[in-house]
Design a protein around this motif. Structure first.
Motif, PDB file in Angstrom:
ATOM      1  N   VAL A   1     -11.128  -7.892  -0.932  1.00 52.18           N
ATOM      2  CA  VAL A   1      -9.830  -7.388  -1.379  1.00 52.18           C
ATOM      3  C   VAL A   1      -8.732  -7.643  -0.354  1.00 52.18           C
ATOM      4  O   VAL A   1      -7.654  -8.134  -0.697  1.00 52.18           O
ATOM      5  CB  VAL A   1      -9.911  -5.889  -1.747  1.00 52.18           C
ATOM      6  CG1 VAL A   1      -8.528  -5.316  -2.045  1.00 52.18           C
ATOM      7  CG2 VAL A   1     -10.842  -5.691  -2.935  1.00 52.18           C
ATOM      8  N   VAL A   2      -8.970  -7.325   0.904  1.00 47.31           N
ATOM      9  CA  VAL A   2      -7.925  -7.477   1.928  1.00 47.31           C
ATOM     10  C   VAL A   2      -7.481  -8.932   2.048  1.00 47.31           C
ATOM     11  O   VAL A   2      -6.275  -9.216   2.056  1.00 47.31           O
ATOM     12  CB  VAL A   2      -8.402  -6.921   3.290  1.00 47.31           C
ATOM     13  CG1 VAL A   2      -7.416  -7.260   4.394  1.00 47.31           C
ATOM     14  CG2 VAL A   2      -8.601  -5.418   3.203  1.00 47.31           C
ATOM     15  N   SER A   3      -8.418  -9.866   2.090  1.00 48.55           N
ATOM     16  CA  SER A   3      -8.027 -11.271   2.226  1.00 48.55           C
ATOM     17  C   SER A   3      -7.331 -11.791   0.973  1.00 48.55           C
ATOM     18  O   SER A   3      -6.383 -12.567   1.062  1.00 48.55           O
ATOM     19  CB  SER A   3      -9.238 -12.146   2.578  1.00 48.55           C
ATOM     20  OG  SER A   3     -10.186 -12.132   1.534  1.00 48.55           O
TER      21      SER A   3
ATOM     22  N   LEU B   1       0.810  -1.220   0.000  1.00 47.72           N
ATOM     23  CA  LEU B   1       0.000   0.000   0.000  1.00 47.72           C
ATOM     24  C   LEU B   1       0.846   1.274   0.000  1.00 47.72           C
ATOM     25  O   LEU B   1       0.506   2.249  -0.667  1.00 47.72           O
ATOM     26  CB  LEU B   1      -0.961   0.010   1.191  1.00 47.72           C
ATOM     27  CG  LEU B   1      -2.123  -0.971   1.091  1.00 47.72           C
ATOM     28  CD1 LEU B   1      -2.967  -0.927   2.351  1.00 47.72           C
ATOM     29  CD2 LEU B   1      -2.967  -0.691  -0.134  1.00 47.72           C
ATOM     30  N   ASP B   2       1.944   1.263   0.730  1.00 49.11           N
ATOM     31  CA  ASP B   2       2.807   2.450   0.743  1.00 49.11           C
ATOM     32  C   ASP B   2       3.380   2.710  -0.648  1.00 49.11           C
ATOM     33  O   ASP B   2       3.449   3.853  -1.091  1.00 49.11           O
ATOM     34  CB  ASP B   2       3.938   2.304   1.759  1.00 49.11           C
ATOM     35  CG  ASP B   2       3.449   2.419   3.190  1.00 49.11           C
ATOM     36  OD1 ASP B   2       2.365   3.008   3.412  1.00 49.11           O
ATOM     37  OD2 ASP B   2       4.135   1.896   4.090  1.00 49.11           O
TER      38      ASP B   2
ATOM     39  N   LEU C   1     -13.956   4.168  -0.585  1.00 50.74           N
ATOM     40  CA  LEU C   1     -13.722   2.870  -1.229  1.00 50.74           C
ATOM     41  C   LEU C   1     -14.384   1.717  -0.478  1.00 50.74           C
ATOM     42  O   LEU C   1     -14.258   0.565  -0.890  1.00 50.74           O
ATOM     43  CB  LEU C   1     -12.214   2.617  -1.329  1.00 50.74           C
ATOM     44  CG  LEU C   1     -11.455   3.639  -2.162  1.00 50.74           C
ATOM     45  CD1 LEU C   1      -9.958   3.436  -2.016  1.00 50.74           C
ATOM     46  CD2 LEU C   1     -11.883   3.575  -3.603  1.00 50.74           C
ATOM     47  N   PHE C   2     -15.081   2.038   0.619  1.00 49.95           N
ATOM     48  CA  PHE C   2     -15.665   0.989   1.452  1.00 49.95           C
ATOM     49  C   PHE C   2     -16.523   0.005   0.655  1.00 49.95           C
ATOM     50  O   PHE C   2     -16.353  -1.195   0.756  1.00 49.95           O
ATOM     51  CB  PHE C   2     -16.484   1.582   2.598  1.00 49.95           C
ATOM     52  CG  PHE C   2     -17.204   0.530   3.390  1.00 49.95           C
ATOM     53  CD1 PHE C   2     -16.495  -0.416   4.116  1.00 49.95           C
ATOM     54  CD2 PHE C   2     -18.581   0.466   3.395  1.00 49.95           C
ATOM     55  CE1 PHE C   2     -17.144  -1.402   4.841  1.00 49.95           C
ATOM     56  CE2 PHE C   2     -19.245  -0.505   4.112  1.00 49.95           C
ATOM     57  CZ  PHE C   2     -18.522  -1.445   4.841  1.00 49.95           C
TER      58      PHE C   2
ATOM     59  N   TYR D   1      -6.945   0.016   0.131  1.00 52.06           N
ATOM     60  CA  TYR D   1      -7.685  -1.095  -0.480  1.00 52.06           C
ATOM     61  C   TYR D   1      -9.159  -0.742  -0.623  1.00 52.06           C
ATOM     62  O   TYR D   1      -9.738  -0.100   0.267  1.00 52.06           O
ATOM     63  CB  TYR D   1      -7.606  -2.354   0.377  1.00 52.06           C
ATOM     64  CG  TYR D   1      -6.263  -3.024   0.388  1.00 52.06           C
ATOM     65  CD1 TYR D   1      -5.587  -3.311  -0.796  1.00 52.06           C
ATOM     66  CD2 TYR D   1      -5.676  -3.411   1.585  1.00 52.06           C
ATOM     67  CE1 TYR D   1      -4.360  -3.942  -0.778  1.00 52.06           C
ATOM     68  CE2 TYR D   1      -4.452  -4.055   1.605  1.00 52.06           C
ATOM     69  CZ  TYR D   1      -3.797  -4.315   0.427  1.00 52.06           C
ATOM     70  OH  TYR D   1      -2.591  -4.949   0.435  1.00 52.06           O
ATOM     71  N   ARG D   2      -9.755  -1.187  -1.721  1.00 49.22           N
ATOM     72  CA  ARG D   2     -11.212  -1.126  -1.798  1.00 49.22           C
ATOM     73  C   ARG D   2     -11.746  -1.941  -0.634  1.00 49.22           C
ATOM     74  O   ARG D   2     -11.183  -2.954  -0.256  1.00 49.22           O
ATOM     75  CB  ARG D   2     -11.715  -1.731  -3.120  1.00 49.22           C
ATOM     76  CG  ARG D   2     -11.549  -0.821  -4.296  1.00 49.22           C
ATOM     77  CD  ARG D   2     -12.156  -1.379  -5.574  1.00 49.22           C
ATOM     78  NE  ARG D   2     -11.757  -2.735  -5.873  1.00 49.22           N
ATOM     79  CZ  ARG D   2     -12.591  -3.794  -5.841  1.00 49.22           C
ATOM     80  NH1 ARG D   2     -13.853  -3.651  -5.570  1.00 49.22           N
ATOM     81  NH2 ARG D   2     -12.129  -4.993  -6.122  1.00 49.22           N
TER      82      ARG D   2
END
Length: 148
Positions: free
Chosen positions: A101-103, A46-47, A76-77, A68-69
């Motif tokens: 997205v995160v997983s 992400l950075d 973006l939630f 992240y979406r």
């Protein structure tokens, strides 16, 4: 009336190609020469995304770069995205749902680290495995429409 957040296509921004060509050349040098930089990118991209895309994000939506979406508390939630297929013109595909997205990124990063750490794999094998891992994580979820 609900205001829809702006669409963002960074590559359509003036100066994008020149800026990204220059920056990606510098980045490749950094990644090759700096172990800590490489590890930081593998730990949390992400950075890097924020670093590369912040100057192209809409000024009223800076979270478009480096978020992240699906991230709660941001525009973006619940952001769902789709794109026209480059392989099947007339078909649009929706990418993974925001809540996934995160997983999926965590899985992509874990698999990438595991593949890069595999001392038995040659460079070609790693490239193929990383490509597969990326496609599996980022592949569109489902077709959402077909034009006749």
């Amino acid at each position: 009336m609900t205001k829809h957040p702006p669409r963002w296509q960074a590559h359509a921004t003036k100066g994008y190609d020149a800026a990204m060509s220059r920056r990606c050349g510098q980045l490749l040098t950094e990644i090759v020469a700096n172990h800590h930089r490489r590890q930081a990118i593998l730990a949390d991209p992400l950075d890097l995304h924020r670093e590369l895309f912040a100057s192209f994000a809409p000024s009223d939506h800076p979270e478009y770069a480096g978020t992240y979406r699906g991230t709660p508390g941001t525009s973006l939630f619940d952001r769902r995205i789709s794109a026209e297929s480059q392989l099947e013109p007339g078909n649009d595909y929706e990418f993974c749902l925001p809540g996934e997205v995160v997983s999926r990124m965590a899985e992509l990063l874990k698999n990438s680290r595991d593949l890069l750490a595999d001392t038995n794999a040659d460079d070609f094998g790693r490239l193929i495995a990383l490509t597969y891992t990326f496609c599996k994580s980022a592949w569109p979820l489902t077709p959402i429409g077909v034009q006749d």
